[in-house]
Write a protein that holds these residues in place. Structure first.
Motif, mmCIF file in Angstrom:
data_model
loop_
_atom_site.group_PDB
_atom_site.id
_atom_site.type_symbol
_atom_site.label_atom_id
_atom_site.label_comp_id
_atom_site.label_asym_id
_atom_site.label_seq_id
_atom_site.Cartn_x
_atom_site.Cartn_y
_atom_site.Cartn_z
ATOM 1 N N LEU A 14 -9.490 -70.175 44.676
ATOM 2 C CA LEU A 14 -9.774 -68.897 44.340
ATOM 3 C C LEU A 14 -8.241 -68.055 43.935
ATOM 4 O O LEU A 14 -8.453 -67.456 42.896
ATOM 5 N N LEU A 15 -7.091 -68.734 44.326
ATOM 6 C CA LEU A 15 -5.819 -68.243 43.653
ATOM 7 C C LEU A 15 -5.781 -68.778 42.220
ATOM 8 O O LEU A 15 -5.377 -68.239 41.431
ATOM 9 N N ALA A 43 -8.089 -65.597 35.581
ATOM 10 C CA ALA A 43 -8.447 -64.135 35.215
ATOM 11 C C ALA A 43 -7.168 -63.257 34.848
ATOM 12 O O ALA A 43 -7.389 -62.549 34.107
ATOM 13 N N ALA A 44 -6.171 -63.421 35.627
ATOM 14 C CA ALA A 44 -4.995 -62.689 35.183
ATOM 15 C C ALA A 44 -4.561 -62.866 33.935
ATOM 16 O O ALA A 44 -4.037 -62.157 33.158
ATOM 17 N N ALA A 50 -12.963 -59.789 38.412
ATOM 18 C CA ALA A 50 -12.922 -61.253 39.001
ATOM 19 C C ALA A 50 -11.908 -61.223 39.805
ATOM 20 O O ALA A 50 -11.795 -61.705 40.948
ATOM 21 N N LEU A 51 -10.648 -60.549 39.390
ATOM 22 C CA LEU A 51 -9.391 -60.265 40.174
ATOM 23 C C LEU A 51 -9.926 -59.610 41.487
ATOM 24 O O LEU A 51 -9.358 -60.291 42.513
ATOM 25 N N SER A 58 -12.603 -58.884 43.005
ATOM 26 C CA SER A 58 -13.622 -59.802 43.882
ATOM 27 C C SER A 58 -12.869 -61.194 44.542
ATOM 28 O O SER A 58 -13.052 -61.509 45.698
ATOM 29 N N ALA A 59 -11.662 -61.648 43.892
ATOM 30 C CA ALA A 59 -11.073 -62.727 44.374
ATOM 31 C C ALA A 59 -10.125 -62.128 45.569
ATOM 32 O O ALA A 59 -10.101 -62.805 46.664
ATOM 33 N N ASP A 60 -9.411 -61.083 45.200
ATOM 34 C CA ASP A 60 -8.515 -60.641 46.218
ATOM 35 C C ASP A 60 -9.382 -60.290 47.679
ATOM 36 O O ASP A 60 -8.960 -60.615 48.583
ATOM 37 N N GLU A 99 -8.507 -69.574 40.316
ATOM 38 C CA GLU A 99 -9.357 -68.667 39.512
ATOM 39 C C GLU A 99 -8.872 -67.267 39.104
ATOM 40 O O GLU A 99 -8.786 -66.669 38.106
ATOM 41 N N ARG A 100 -7.991 -66.816 40.140
ATOM 42 C CA ARG A 100 -7.428 -65.406 40.181
ATOM 43 C C ARG A 100 -6.126 -65.581 38.978
ATOM 44 O O ARG A 100 -6.100 -64.662 38.134
ATOM 45 N N ARG A 101 -5.600 -66.633 38.963
ATOM 46 C CA ARG A 101 -4.524 -66.743 38.059
ATOM 47 C C ARG A 101 -5.351 -66.875 36.378
ATOM 48 O O ARG A 101 -4.483 -66.388 35.752
#
Length: 307
Positions: A104-105, A111-112, A16-17, A19-21, A107-109
């Protein structure tokens, strides 16, 4: 078995990270392109605006409005209106890209967090100093997007003081006001982050934003109030703001707890905060001096009587 599930979760989070990036990079490129188009539109319309100004100057010099000038101005203003609408449409598209990037940021947070990867901007809870947390909360309030609707549009739910829709369910990562039991047994409203929601049980799992441990609170929907997702513009949508002497829950400055307060003055400009009077029995009139609280951290009070 648990290790296998944990491993699968971490792999999914890492994917997911990535993909988000990738998507964020695409959106940033699109945003840059849109901003370039905005500048092009502005430069093009500037020539027309100069013509309007010069035409008015000639009319003043001649001290008359001839049919020629009337026709010319009508055409110039029609073009100026079309230019402004074109620029406005590009800016709306740019705002949509920014909103998608922010989503997205977030969602990335999350996922991280699952994968155990942290950034300098948001270290793991156990090492986060209180000053860092307060700075993050201020940044969250400052970057809350301003809702800009088209002429005739009504402010949507969760814009300023507008309540969430009846069937609304906050997403994982959303910030909410949550009513929990404190260590001493008293109940209090805290700033929390949604972990999950069970449709079967109609209950949320939330984390205290200021809690260093791993404990989570399981709460019914009535104990959770979603925070605003947009700031309301006082100049165009004053009805989407709490009004003077209205009872609210507001985040007390430099804390992560919400307390009952009266609106002393609503924001006058988009960048302004509310001025609120917190209930405080140490003062003769029962209220604190006026304190500023951002729109992000002011929600409707579900209680009507003082305890």
């Amino acid at each position: 078995m648990r290790r296998t599930l944990r491993g699968l979760c971490v792999v999914a989070a890492v994917m997911a990270l990535v993909s988000a990036d990738s998507r964020i990079a695409e959106l940033l490129a699109e945003l840059q392109r849109l901003l370039g188009h905005t500048q092009e539109e502005r430069s093009r319309s500037e020539h027309n605006l100069i013509n309007i100004q010069k035409t008015h100057e000639r009319m003043q010099t001649e001290n008359k409005i001839s049919p020629y000038y009337r026709t010319k101005l009508r055409g110039l203003y029609t073009t100026a209106k079309a230019d402004a609408e074109a620029e406005c449409n590009i800016l709306r598209k740019a705002l949509d890209k920014i909103a998608e990037i922010k989503s997205l940021l977030e969602e990335r947070r999350i996922a991280a967090k699952i994968a155990g990867i942290y950034s300098d901007a948001e270290p793991p809870r156990k090492t986060m100093r209180r000053g860092v947390l307060m700075t993050l909360l201020q940044q969250s309030a400052m970057t809350l997007p301003l809702w800009i609707g088209k002429p005739g549009d009504k402010p949507p739910p969760l814009c300023g003081a507008m309540p969430a829709a009846g069937d609304y369910v906050a997403k994982p990562g959303d910030k909410v006001a949550a009513r929990v039991k404190a260590v001493d047994g008293d109940e209090q409203w805290i700033l929390a982050e949604v972990v999950s929601y069970s449709h079967a049980a109609n209950k949320y799992e939330v984390d205290d934003i200021d809690e260093e441990g791993k404990e989570r609170h399981t709460l019914s929907r009535r104990r959770v109030i979603p925070l605003p997702q947009w700031k309301a513009n006082p100049e165009t949508d004053p009805e989407a703001l709490f009004q003077r002497e209205q009872l609210v829950l507001a985040l007390y400055p430099q804390t992560t707890c919400f307390y009952r307060a009266l609106i002393h003055a609503p924001p006058q400009r988009p960048q302004d905060d509310y001025s609120v009077l917190f209930e405080d029995t140490s003062y003769a009139d029962g209220y604190s001096p006026p304190l500023n609280v951002a729109q992000r951290y002011v929600v409707a009070c579900k209680e009507t009587k003082k305890k």
